[in-house]
Write an enzyme that holds these catalytic residues in place. Structure first.
Site, PDB file in Angstrom:
ATOM      1  N   LEU A   1       0.819  -1.223   0.000  1.00 25.86           N
ATOM      2  CA  LEU A   1       0.000   0.000   0.000  1.00 25.86           C
ATOM      3  C   LEU A   1       0.848   1.266   0.000  1.00 25.86           C
ATOM      4  O   LEU A   1       1.929   1.323   0.585  1.00 25.86           O
ATOM      5  CB  LEU A   1      -0.999   0.014   1.153  1.00 25.86           C
ATOM      6  CG  LEU A   1      -0.556  -0.016   2.605  1.00 25.86           C
ATOM      7  CD1 LEU A   1      -0.144   1.363   3.078  1.00 25.86           C
ATOM      8  CD2 LEU A   1      -1.695  -0.531   3.452  1.00 25.86           C
TER       9      LEU A   1
ATOM     10  N   LYS B   1       8.376  -7.484  -1.605  1.00 27.07           N
ATOM     11  CA  LYS B   1       8.110  -6.110  -1.194  1.00 27.07           C
ATOM     12  C   LYS B   1       9.314  -5.206  -1.442  1.00 27.07           C
ATOM     13  O   LYS B   1       9.222  -4.153  -2.068  1.00 27.07           O
ATOM     14  CB  LYS B   1       7.725  -6.104   0.287  1.00 27.07           C
ATOM     15  CG  LYS B   1       7.643  -4.739   0.939  1.00 27.07           C
ATOM     16  CD  LYS B   1       6.561  -3.890   0.298  1.00 27.07           C
ATOM     17  CE  LYS B   1       6.547  -2.497   0.857  1.00 27.07           C
ATOM     18  NZ  LYS B   1       6.009  -2.411   2.185  1.00 27.07           N
TER      19      LYS B   1
ATOM     20  N   CYS C   1       9.577   4.206   3.309  1.00 30.36           N
ATOM     21  CA  CYS C   1       9.846   2.918   2.636  1.00 30.36           C
ATOM     22  C   CYS C   1      10.981   2.957   1.626  1.00 30.36           C
ATOM     23  O   CYS C   1      11.984   2.267   1.804  1.00 30.36           O
ATOM     24  CB  CYS C   1       8.573   2.426   1.959  1.00 30.36           C
ATOM     25  SG  CYS C   1       7.318   1.936   3.138  1.00 30.36           S
TER      26      CYS C   1
HETATM   27  C1  UDX Z   1       5.955   3.073  -1.399  1.00 27.17           C
HETATM   28  C2  UDX Z   1       5.478   2.031  -2.413  1.00 27.17           C
HETATM   29  O1  UDX Z   1       4.931   2.707  -3.562  1.00 27.17           O
HETATM   30  C3  UDX Z   1       4.449   1.123  -1.796  1.00 27.17           C
HETATM   31  O2  UDX Z   1       4.058   0.103  -2.715  1.00 27.17           O
HETATM   32  C4  UDX Z   1       5.039   0.493  -0.550  1.00 27.17           C
HETATM   33  O3  UDX Z   1       4.096  -0.320   0.084  1.00 27.17           O
HETATM   34  C5  UDX Z   1       5.542   1.555   0.408  1.00 27.17           C
HETATM   35  O4  UDX Z   1       6.456   2.412  -0.254  1.00 27.17           O
HETATM   36  P1  UDX Z   1       4.938   5.318  -0.387  1.00 27.17           P
HETATM   37  O5  UDX Z   1       6.143   5.384   0.492  1.00 27.17           O
HETATM   38  O6  UDX Z   1       3.586   5.576   0.209  1.00 27.17           O
HETATM   39  O7  UDX Z   1       4.818   3.865  -1.075  1.00 27.17           O
HETATM   40  O8  UDX Z   1       5.167   6.380  -1.538  1.00 27.17           O
HETATM   41  P2  UDX Z   1       5.285   6.367  -3.128  1.00 27.17           P
HETATM   42  O9  UDX Z   1       4.017   6.791  -3.722  1.00 27.17           O
HETATM   43  O10 UDX Z   1       5.893   5.111  -3.617  1.00 27.17           O
HETATM   44  O11 UDX Z   1       6.339   7.555  -3.314  1.00 27.17           O
HETATM   45  C6  UDX Z   1       7.639   7.451  -2.734  1.00 27.17           C
HETATM   46  C7  UDX Z   1       8.447   8.680  -2.985  1.00 27.17           C
HETATM   47  O12 UDX Z   1       8.806   8.755  -4.357  1.00 27.17           O
HETATM   48  C8  UDX Z   1       7.734   9.985  -2.661  1.00 27.17           C
HETATM   49  O13 UDX Z   1       8.646  10.854  -2.018  1.00 27.17           O
HETATM   50  C9  UDX Z   1       7.324  10.529  -4.011  1.00 27.17           C
HETATM   51  O14 UDX Z   1       7.209  11.927  -4.027  1.00 27.17           O
HETATM   52  C10 UDX Z   1       8.507  10.051  -4.863  1.00 27.17           C
HETATM   53  N1  UDX Z   1       8.163   9.915  -6.292  1.00 27.17           N
HETATM   54  C11 UDX Z   1       7.188   9.058  -6.684  1.00 27.17           C
HETATM   55  C12 UDX Z   1       8.873  10.645  -7.237  1.00 27.17           C
HETATM   56  O15 UDX Z   1       9.776  11.411  -6.894  1.00 27.17           O
HETATM   57  N2  UDX Z   1       8.567  10.475  -8.559  1.00 27.17           N
HETATM   58  C13 UDX Z   1       7.587   9.648  -8.993  1.00 27.17           C
HETATM   59  O16 UDX Z   1       7.362   9.553 -10.205  1.00 27.17           O
HETATM   60  C14 UDX Z   1       6.877   8.900  -8.023  1.00 27.17           C
END
Ligand code: UDX
Length: 447
Positions: A162, A216, A272
């Site tokens: 998630l 994961k 994460c």
């Molecule tokens: C992530 C995984 O997506 C999820 O599957 C896992 O369970 C937990 O870790 P999350 O930490 O909620 O989820 O955030 P995510 O949406 O993955 O974004 C992570 C980081 O990457 C954020 O700081 C976001 O701003 C950055 N990001 C994301 C980018 O810089 N560019 C993108 O294109 C996408």
């Protein structure tokens, strides 16, 4: 919502009620199961027991309230309450170990220690926390030794994918379910727990414990790599006067590449991606395959470089001197729709500039309390306009919709100097330039 699974109502305990556990517990209750959430923090237990979410997560409060009102969802600090459950989910945090790149498993080990004495009947313990590969088998051995049920206390691993900000949807309608199991019986137990999702068509991948654990962290490493690759391209774009916004639109049209997770900017943060990438390297080194994962060190370095590049850009716009200069930072959360500031690039940049003597004024729609707790010296603004008043430069560092909608004409009247750095590619350069702004963005030509 989900169709009823027409399955058995399973008695479930969820150990650890952070982002993962609280959402998982509420989701299981919404699926019709009897759920008790256990957490050592009495304040969190009290909040959840009232059906309130202890953090910002769209839709979670409604689902919690429905669960609590139905009587199927309770919370407690007393681990003895898990005794009646048939399935126990381990959802505690596994943060980065201080002073090391490895994962800190102390909360997980403590959860197993607390849980084991109450496992007197045949039962299944299911790990959801993100762990170094090999952890599940070790916990299984511990349960055999420490639980009164002995080897009738089984272990399975069922990683959670998630995303914060989409946690409710991701829990109720996941892309896939991964069941790392040792027997058909354990597989069947998990199929009962997830009967509504399976009926809804969610595919199940059955595998062994180690592959489930790796699933994961591998997904997060792939996502981290993708973001760093696009940020690498952004830097090349900037040096060659090309535009990374157009470039990612072109790349995203290629079916083999796809357009998701292709947003360049100040980089990835949160609870994460950064720590999972590092923990993966640490574990691979322990396994003797450190050379194979060397690229992940570079992915981490490219990511951290985005923060430094953002700071350098701001400093250069200020003529090389930041002390006393007013810098408005829009965004503290690690991404939009979250109040989480763990390893947030936005907060890191704000805090670094503050430490260098700049007069930073920070604004985030949801994360201000967490930001100020994490960095008590930072001044907060009441809104975009308040944070930007008399600013010498504005930095946009979280991709909130509110920032996309800023009117550059009106904001130009509020700041001292209309200079902006778009660290998330959320602003329209033409519109901002037309409104008189000196516009800069990581990876955009003319910056
Ligand atoms: C992530 C995984 O997506 C999820 O599957 C896992 O369970 C937990 O870790 P999350 O930490 O909620 O989820 O955030 P995510 O949406 O993955 O974004 C992570 C980081 O990457 C954020 O700081 C976001 O701003 C950055 N990001 C994301 C980018 O810089 N560019 C993108 O294109 C996408």
């Amino acid at each position: 919502m989900l169709p009823s699974g027409d399955g058995r109502r399973v008695r479930i305990s969820v150990i650890g009620t952070g982002y993962l556990g609280a959402t998982h517990a509420a989701c299981l209750a919404a699926c019709g199961h009897d759920v008790v959430g256990v957490d050592s923090d009495p304040e969190r237990v009290a909040t959840l027991s009232q059906g309130r979410a202890p953090f910002h997560e769209p839709g979670l409060a409604d689902m919690l309230l429905r669960g609590v009102d139905s009587g199927r969802l309770t919370f407690t600090s007393d681990c003895a309450r898990v005794e009646d459950a048939d399935v126990h989910f381990l959802c505690v945090g596994t943060p980065q170990k201080p002073g090391s790149h490895g994962a800190d498993l102390s909360a997980l080990e403590a959860a197993v220690t607390a849980l084991a004495p109450y496992l007197a009947r045949p039962t299944l313990v299911v790990g959801k926390s993100t762990v170094p590969v090999g952890t599940a088998a070790r916990i299984g051995d511990r349960l055999c030794r420490e639980a009164p049920a002995g080897d009738r206390a089984g272990i399975a691993w069922n990683p959670e994918f998630l995303r914060e900000g989409h946690a409710v949807k991701d829990s109720l309608h996941p892309d896939r379910l991964v069941f790392g199991v040792r027997s058909d019986e354990d597989d069947l137990v998990l199929r009962e727990v997830y009967a509504p999702q399976i009926k809804d068509g969610v595919p199940v991948v059955r595998t062994d414990l180690a592959t489930a654990e790796l699933a994961k962290v591998s997904a997060n490493v792939m996502l981290a790599a993708r973001i760093s690759l696009v940020n690498m391209l952004a830097e090349v774009c900037e040096a060659s006067d090309a535009d990374v916004g157009d470039l990612t639109r072109i790349l995203g049209r290629d079916d083999r590449i796809g357009s998701k997770f292709l947003n360049p900017g100040v980089g990835f943060g949160g609870g994460c991606l950064p720590k999972d990438t590092r923990a993966f390297v640490a574990r691979a080194e322990e396994l003797g395959v450190g050379a194979a994962v060397r690229v992940l060190r570079e992915i981490d370095a490219i990511n951290m470089r985005q923060r430094a590049r953002t700071i350098d850009k701001a400093v250069s716009l200020l003529g090389g001197r930041v002390a006393g200069r007013r810098i408005a930072v829009l965004g503290a959360a690690f991404k939009a729709d979250s109040d989480d500031v763990r390893d947030s690039p936005a907060l890191d940049v704000a805090a670094t500039l503050d430490a260098r003597g700049a007069a930073v004024r920070l604004y985030d729609p949801k994360a201000m309390p967490n930001a100020v707790r994490a960095w008590p010296g930072l001044a907060g603004g009441d809104g975009v306009e308040d944070a930007c008043r008399d600013a010498d430069v504005v930095l946009v560092l979280t991709d909130w919709d509110e920032f996309r909608g800023i009117d550059p004409v009106a904001l130009a009247d509020v700041v001292r100097h209309p200079r902006v750095v778009d660290g998330r590619l959320v602003l329209d350069p033409d519109k901002w330039r037309a409104a008189g702004w000196d516009f800069h963005a990581l990876g955009r030509g003319g910056s």
